[in-house]
Design an enzyme around this catalytic site. Structure first.
Site, short mmCIF file in Angstrom:
data_model
loop_
_atom_site.label_atom_id
_atom_site.label_comp_id
_atom_site.label_asym_id
_atom_site.label_seq_id
_atom_site.Cartn_x
_atom_site.Cartn_y
_atom_site.Cartn_z
N SER A 265 0.87 -1.23 0.00
CA SER A 265 0.00 -0.02 0.22
C SER A 265 0.95 1.12 0.04
O SER A 265 1.95 1.07 -0.24
CB SER A 265 -0.73 -0.02 1.36
OG SER A 265 -1.99 1.05 1.14
N ASN A 266 0.34 2.26 0.38
CA ASN A 266 1.28 3.59 0.48
C ASN A 266 0.86 4.37 1.50
O ASN A 266 -0.23 4.02 2.54
CB ASN A 266 0.99 4.18 -0.91
CG ASN A 266 -0.18 4.79 -1.02
OD1 ASN A 266 -1.08 5.47 -0.69
ND2 ASN A 266 -0.84 4.39 -2.32
N ARG A 267 1.05 5.54 1.74
CA ARG A 267 1.15 6.45 2.97
C ARG A 267 -0.10 7.47 2.80
O ARG A 267 -0.15 8.05 3.71
CB ARG A 267 2.21 7.32 3.19
CG ARG A 267 3.54 6.51 3.59
CD ARG A 267 4.49 7.48 4.00
NE ARG A 267 5.85 6.77 4.07
CZ ARG A 267 6.26 6.06 5.01
NH1 ARG A 267 5.70 5.94 6.12
NH2 ARG A 267 7.47 5.50 4.79
N ALA B 294 -4.55 7.78 -3.86
CA ALA B 294 -3.07 7.43 -4.28
C ALA B 294 -3.20 5.97 -4.64
O ALA B 294 -3.31 5.20 -3.76
CB ALA B 294 -2.29 7.80 -3.12
#
Ligand SMILES: Cc1cc2nc3c(=O)[nH]c(=O)nc-3n(C[C@H](O)[C@H](O)[C@H](O)COP(=O)(O)O)c2cc1C
Length: 435
Positions: free
Chosen positions: A235-237, A302
């Site tokens: 995943s991402n932040r 995102a």
């Protein structure tokens, strides 16, 4: 006929009305003639209410101040007396002022409580009226902005969160406290929002624009999660805050809003219909499913660009022969696909970059044939994932490039919508053929 005894109406002074040349215009006051009530609670941040009061006055407002009994232990009523020119009250039962809670509630055009304690949040949510502020809040019909301040643990407590959700459902604007050093010595979410954020929220609450009435806005927000096995993912932040702020702002401005959201810890904004997804594929499906319905699409999510090619069906065990490398494959490019499929929809993309922001944003606009790209450098302090503020640039199809200063994500969302409104014909305006 009103049963409330008529009292001397709170009038802005000539200076407050902006007649004083120079001073007022230099400040560009935005609250000229507004009648406000400022509630102040028993928080260590109560002293900041004095600065807020000064600012409200400088913006041209006429302000009544209600201190809770606890607030008066932190800051003296005298200071508020002086700054508000005498409009301070604390006692519900003060002789000769028995109907003040009703009269002040009736004449207020907006109420702002800053700082607001966990205790007063609970009182307002439950409708408890055992003091002046609580009684006034029950009687009030005007827009309300609450700026909480408390220790991070208190803010996170399910009881507090439950009361906050109740208030938001009722349309009360409850700002999120900010992250930073707290009076306890710890760092966390609990600080009183910045004066500018409170002021912006107040101004917005006082005069909500309805310039998106008739628009159907499809917003994506948050990260996506791409499974490695049933318990792990890539995943991402992304926190989702920017997309949620856009959805909230569009709904406040009269749009119907569908928010397709990856996993976040945020509450769904009032008036917004949410579709929860996890993977890029799910997000793609949800967005294409709503594309024909929408008039504006804002892709703030995102989205993962790649995913594990062969996610394991069972949890990969630590003691088993686990993979030393992860084979990846590209995910579907949602934005490009939406750009290909769209008919008349106005399409906005986001470019979260760590370098060469302007050129990347311009390239994205051109390559994907978008109407507008919002760029932000996620490495800039106060900008990007997780923060409450953002410094964005707007690049639009006319070639215009606007660099905006650091501002709250709420205000950045409005600035973005302002630009959309400028570029896209109003959906309410229908021209009949031949005219
Ligand atoms: C030094 C000190 C600081 C406090 N700061 C806060 C605070 O920032 N936020 C909060 O919710 N309560 C805080 N409290 C607790 C409140 O003062 C207490 O709950 C009080 O009953 C709140 O009353 P009110 O909501 O009527 O103002 C603090 C108490 C003390 C003694």
């Amino acid at each position: 006929m009103s049963m409330i005894p008529r009292r001397k109406r709170l009038k802005p002074t000539q200076k407050e009305q902006g007649d004083a040349p120079g001073a007022a215009s230099a400040l560009r006051p935005r609250l000229i003639g507004r009648r406000l009530v400022l509630g102040v609670c028993g928080s260590i941040a109560a002293y900041k209410a004095l600065l807020l009061l000064r600012r409200l006055k400088a913006e041209g407002a006429a302000v009544r101040v209600v201190l809770t009994q606890s607030a008066a232990k932190f800051v003296t009523p005298l200071s508020f007396e002086v700054l508000s020119q005498g409009s301070v009250a604390s006692d519900l039962f003060a002789a000769g002022h028995e109907m003040r809670h009703l009269a002040w509630a009736e004449e207020a055009q907006a109420i702002v409580i800053a700082p607001c304690t966990a205790h007063t949040i609970a009182k307002i949510a439950l409708g408890l009226a055992d003091d002046l502020l609580g009684s006034l809040m029950l009687a009030a019909q005007c827009p309300i902005v609450i700026a909480p301040a408390m220790d991070g643990g208190m803010w996170d407590h399910p009881t507090v969160q439950g009361h906050v959700a109740t208030l938001r459902e009722r349309g009360v604007v409850v700002l999120d406290p900010e992250v930073g050093p707290l009076a306890s010595g710890r760092t966390g979410r609990g600080r009183l929002p910045e004066e500018g954020t409170i002021l912006d929220a107040l101004i917005e609450a006082l005069s909500p624009r309805q310039d998106f009435m008739g628009e159907r806005v499809l917003v994506s927000a948050g990260p996506t999660q791409e499974p490695i096995d049933p318990v792990r993912y890539l995943s991402n932040r992304s926190s989702g805050k920017m997309g949620y702020a856009v959805a909230e702002a569009a709904a406040a401005r009269g749009a119907e809003v569908v928010l397709v959201t990856g996993p976040t810890a945020l509450a769904i904004p009032p008036g917004v219909q949410a579709v929860a997804v996890k993977t890029t594929e799910e997000m793609h499906k949800a967005l294409t499913g709503h594309l024909a319905w929408s008039t504006i699409v804002i892709m703030a999510a995102a989205v993962a660009d790649f995913r594990p090619a062969r996610p394991a069906g069972q949890k990969i065990k630590k003691d088993a022969k686990f993979p030393t490398a992860l084979e990846l494959e590209p995910t579907v490019d949602i934005l490009t696909d939406l750009a290909d499929r769209r008919t008349t929809q106005f399409l906005v993309g986001f470019a979260a970059e760590t370098q060469d922001l302007v050129s990347h944003a311009q390239a994205k606009l051109k390559k994907k044939g978008l109407d507008l790209v919002v760029g932000n450098n996620v490495l800039t302090e106060g900008s990007g994932f997780g923060s409450d503020t953002n410094q964005i640039i707007l690049v639009d199809r006319t070639g215009r490039l606007t660099e905006l200063p650091l501002m709250s994500k709420r205000m950045a969302a409005h600035a973005l919508l302002d630009r959309v409104r400028e570029l896209k014909p109003d959906n309410r305006v229908r021209t009949s053929p031949g005219h």
